[in-house]
Enzyme design. Structure first.
Site, PDB file in Angstrom:
ATOM      1  N   SER A  72      -2.877  -7.779   3.195  1.00 24.94           N
ATOM      2  CA  SER A  72      -3.037  -7.646   4.652  1.00 24.94           C
ATOM      3  C   SER A  72      -3.437  -8.985   5.257  1.00 24.94           C
ATOM      4  CB  SER A  72      -4.099  -6.595   4.983  1.00 24.94           C
ATOM      5  OG  SER A  72      -3.743  -5.353   4.452  1.00 24.94           O
ATOM      6  N   HIS A 118       0.847  -1.207   0.000  1.00 23.62           N
ATOM      7  CA  HIS A 118       0.000   0.000   0.000  1.00 23.62           C
ATOM      8  C   HIS A 118       0.879   1.253   0.000  1.00 23.62           C
ATOM      9  CE1 HIS A 118      -3.053  -2.597   2.418  1.00 23.62           C
ATOM     10  NE2 HIS A 118      -3.536  -2.464   1.197  1.00 23.62           N
TER      11      HIS A 118
END
Ligand code: PNS
Length: 161
Positions: free
Chosen positions: A128, A17
């Protein structure tokens, strides 16, 4: 002024990210990193925790604001005067859902364009969820998330009954 949004669940933020945030922030004058709600997910961290992890990670990038928002992404864009949405594309598996969301967002707000940035090869396998799972079983996640996030994940699993 060019304003864009990089939205996501960020549960928690990963180095993948952060790579997209860094690259997107160089393309616009103002970038909002928006922690939004994905109704199909259950979160490990609260929205406030996720925002704080990101704030800590991007504190040296001056054209970024990190916020949380519970509503439609296009409404957030309208509120902030943003005309572009950045998303990261890791692999073909991301493509289908990202195109679906881009077309829906375009239908809801024609003036907002979705811009897909291809993830760096080094980050194309990071998610994640996979990081949380590896950490749960004691695997090494160093270098995949910022240090403060790594510590928070480990702490969270440790305190889970
Ligand atoms: O990191 P994620 O979970 O893939 O991000 C998905 C997210 C949060 C960007 C998406 O679910 C979203 O935009 N949620 C806000 C509500 C909304 O606008 N839904 C319609 C999207 S087409």
């Amino acid at each position: 002024m060019s304003t864009a949004v990089y939205p996501g669940s960020f549960d928690p933020i990963t180095n993948g990210h952060l790579d997209i945030i860094w690259r997107a922030s160089k393309l616009v004058e103002k970038l909002y990193v928006a922690v939004l709600v994905n109704r199909s997910k259950k979160y490990m961290f609260t929205a406030e925790e996720r925002v704080n992890f990101i704030k800590e990670s991007v504190k040296d990038i001056h054209n970024i604001e990190v916020v949380s928002y519970d509503g439609l992404l296009v409404d957030f864009c309208r509120e902030k005067g943003a005309n572009a949405i950045f998303k990261g594309l890791r692999a073909i598996t991301d493509y289908e859902i990202e195109v679906q969301m881009a077309l829906m967002n375009k239908r809801l707000e024609n003036d907002v364009e979705t811009v897909l940035l291809v993830s760096a090869v080094d980050h194309s396998f990071i998610s994640s969820s996979i990081i949380k799972e590896v950490a749960f079983y004691g695997g090494d996640i160093a270098g995949l998330v910022p240090e403060h996030v790594k510590d928070a994940i480990i702490e969270k699993w440790r305190n889970k009954d």
